[in-house]
Each structure stands twice: as structure tokens, then as C-alpha cells.
Scaffold this active site. Structure first.
Site, PDB file in Angstrom:
ATOM      1  N   GLY A  33      26.251  17.402  59.079  1.00  0.00           N
ATOM      2  CA  GLY A  33      27.067  18.286  58.257  1.00  0.00           C
ATOM      3  C   GLY A  33      26.283  18.885  57.106  1.00  0.00           C
ATOM      4  CG  ASN A  34      27.325  22.371  55.569  1.00  0.00           C
ATOM      5  OD1 ASN A  34      28.126  22.588  54.673  1.00  0.00           O
ATOM      6  ND2 ASN A  34      27.544  22.770  56.820  1.00  0.00           N
ATOM      7  NE  ARG A  35      24.239  19.167  48.476  1.00  0.00           N
ATOM      8  CZ  ARG A  35      23.613  18.583  47.463  1.00  0.00           C
ATOM      9  NH1 ARG A  35      22.778  17.614  47.698  1.00  0.00           N
ATOM     10  NH2 ARG A  35      23.824  18.987  46.241  1.00  0.00           N
TER      11      ARG A  35
END
Ligand code: CTP
Ligand code: CA
Length: 228
Positions: A33-35
Site C-alpha cells: 500500500g501507500n501513505r
């Protein structure tokens, strides 16, 4: 900025906004995933409603309440986001891709949780490219649609932004510089909005609402120049 007496310059328009960040599953409990917090996309949705638009918000993995008056479509992965965005975009006047879409996803999905094997080193994670939703929107767009992308860049912000805008055949690209404590999860943002017509709009650091309003100013101006 001509927003009309009542400020409802998007009345009668249908806009699609994507928000959050996709998660690419590895097994039932793990993902890549990412932020992205989704704050910028949600600010875009709220401000568009206030300006009179019908809003479809395609939201990936955010911890935010549904904005009032918005149709929210929840998705997980990039492939799911593509489905939802393309189907909503078909009849829309404008599409704003504020979501952070994972560029790659694991080739294999394990139906059962991946376990440590005693003593053995883990297998490498093989990745495959995800569809580029913004580029696809640029390809299949109607001439009267306005397509907007976001780009987070760490270096050569302007040159990379111009190249990306051209590559994806968008009308506008909102470029922000990201780093350790810039942009992600913060309530404020600063950006440069590049136009396919060569325009450049600098938005000073401020609330994500303010950046959202600037995006809609530019979108509304372009919609006004096109047949309704
Ligand atoms: N985007 C998309 N689908 C993808 C990747 C990105 O629709 N698979 C969209 C994002 O929502 C954003 C824009 O494209 O609006 C730019 O995303 P960015 O990650 O900056 O661009 P990339 O083309 O993925 O280039 P790179 O990450 O290599 O800089
Ligand atoms: Ca990317």
C-alpha cells in the site's frame, strides 16, 4: 474569479473524484500500500458539492466519514478502482484522479496466509504492472470532458509534471512536492497546477480545501468553454 453570484458554478455537472490509496493484496491479511490519507480527494468532493456538482467519490482505504451529499463507491485495489472510475466516468463532465494508485501488484494472491517456513528465506514478491487509470481516461475521453491528474514528485517537479501531463493526455495536472513531512496525512498542501494549454497556476501552502477550490476554478473555466 467568476464563480457566479451563488458560487454554484458546477451546478448541473457530474464530477468523479478518486481518493485514498489502493492496496494490492498478497494474502488475506497483507497488502502493498501507500501513505495516502484521502484528505485531498475528500476536500475535492466536499467543495464540488458546495459548488453545486453531483459528485461520485471513488474511495480507496481511507479512515474518513462519507461527505454529505456525495455518492461514495468504496474500492480496495487498483483493478477495482479502475472498474469503478471508468464506469462512473462514462457520463461525467470531469474526472479528478486524486487517489494514489499502486503502480504494481503482486502476481500471485495466496488464498491462505503466507507462513514462515522454518529456517528458509522468504520467496521474493513478484510484481506486475497495474492499469494506468488516468492514461486510460485520457485515451477514451469525450472531447467535452475535463480530466485532471495529481502527481507527487520528489525532484525535477516541473519537468516531470509537464512530461506526465503530456503522457497521460490530461487537461490539468496538480503537481506537489512530497517528502518526509510534506503532503501525506497533513491538512495542508501546496501545488503547481499545470494545464495542457501551457498554463501554470501556483497554489500557495494552505488548506487542502483551498487547493481543491483552485482545481475546480480551472475545471469550471474549461467546462464553460465547452458545450454543456
Ligand atoms: N494513476 C492512475 N493509475 C495508475 C497510476 C497512477 O490513474 N496505475 C494516476 C494517479 O491517480 C495520478 C496520476 O496518475 O492522478 C499520476 O500518478 P503518478 O504516480 O504521479 O504517475 P505515474 O504515471 O504512476 O508515474 P511515476 O509513479 O512513475 O512517477
Ligand atoms: Ca505512480
Amino acid at each position: 474569479l467568476a464563480r457566479g453570484a451563488d458560487g454554484r458554478d458546477l451546478a448541473g455537472r457530474h464530477v468523479v473524484v478518486s481518493a485514498g490509496g489502493t492496496r494490492e493484496p498478497l494474502d488475506p491479511v497483507r497488502f502493498i500500500g501507500n501513505r495516502s490519507s484521502g484528505l485531498q480527494g475528500y476536500a475535492l468532493a466536499r467543495t464540488a458539492v458546495a459548488r453545486g456538482a453531483r459528485v461520485t467519490l471513488v474511495s480507496a482505504n481511507v479512515a474518513l466519514p462519507d461527505p454529505a451529499g456525495v455518492e461514495v463507491v468504496r474500492v480496495g485495489s487498483a483493478v477495482e478502482m479502475r472498474e469503478a472510475v471508468l464506469s462512473a466516468a462514462a457520463g461525467a463532465d470531469a474526472v479528478v484522479m486524486a487517489a494514489a494508485v499502486a503502480d504494481f501488484r503482486p502476481v500471485d494472491y495466496r488464498e491462505s496466509k503466507i507462513k514462515k517456513a522454518d529456517g528458509a528465506e522468504p520467496d521474493p514478491i513478484r510484481l506486475v504492472k497495474n492499469p494506468d487509470i488516468l492514461a486510460e481516461l485520457g485515451d477514451i475521453r469525450r472531447p467535452d470532458q475535463v480530466i485532471v491528474g495529481f502527481a507527487a514528485e520528489t525532484d525535477d517537479v516541473l519537468a516531470n509534471g509537464r512530461a506526465k501531463l503530456a503522457r497521460k493526455r490530461s487537461d490539468l495536472l496538480v503537481v506537489n512536492q512530497v517528502g518526509e513531512d510534506l503532503a501525506f496525512g497533513r491538512p495542508d498542501n501546496a501545488a503547481i497546477i499545470l494545464g495542457a494549454d501551457g498554463s501554470r497556476t501556483d497554489v500557495p501552502r494552505g488548506a487542502k480545501e483551498a487547493l481543491a477550490e483552485s482545481v475546480w476554478d480551472l475545471v469550471a473555466a474549461r467546462l464553460d468553454r465547452r458545450p454543456a
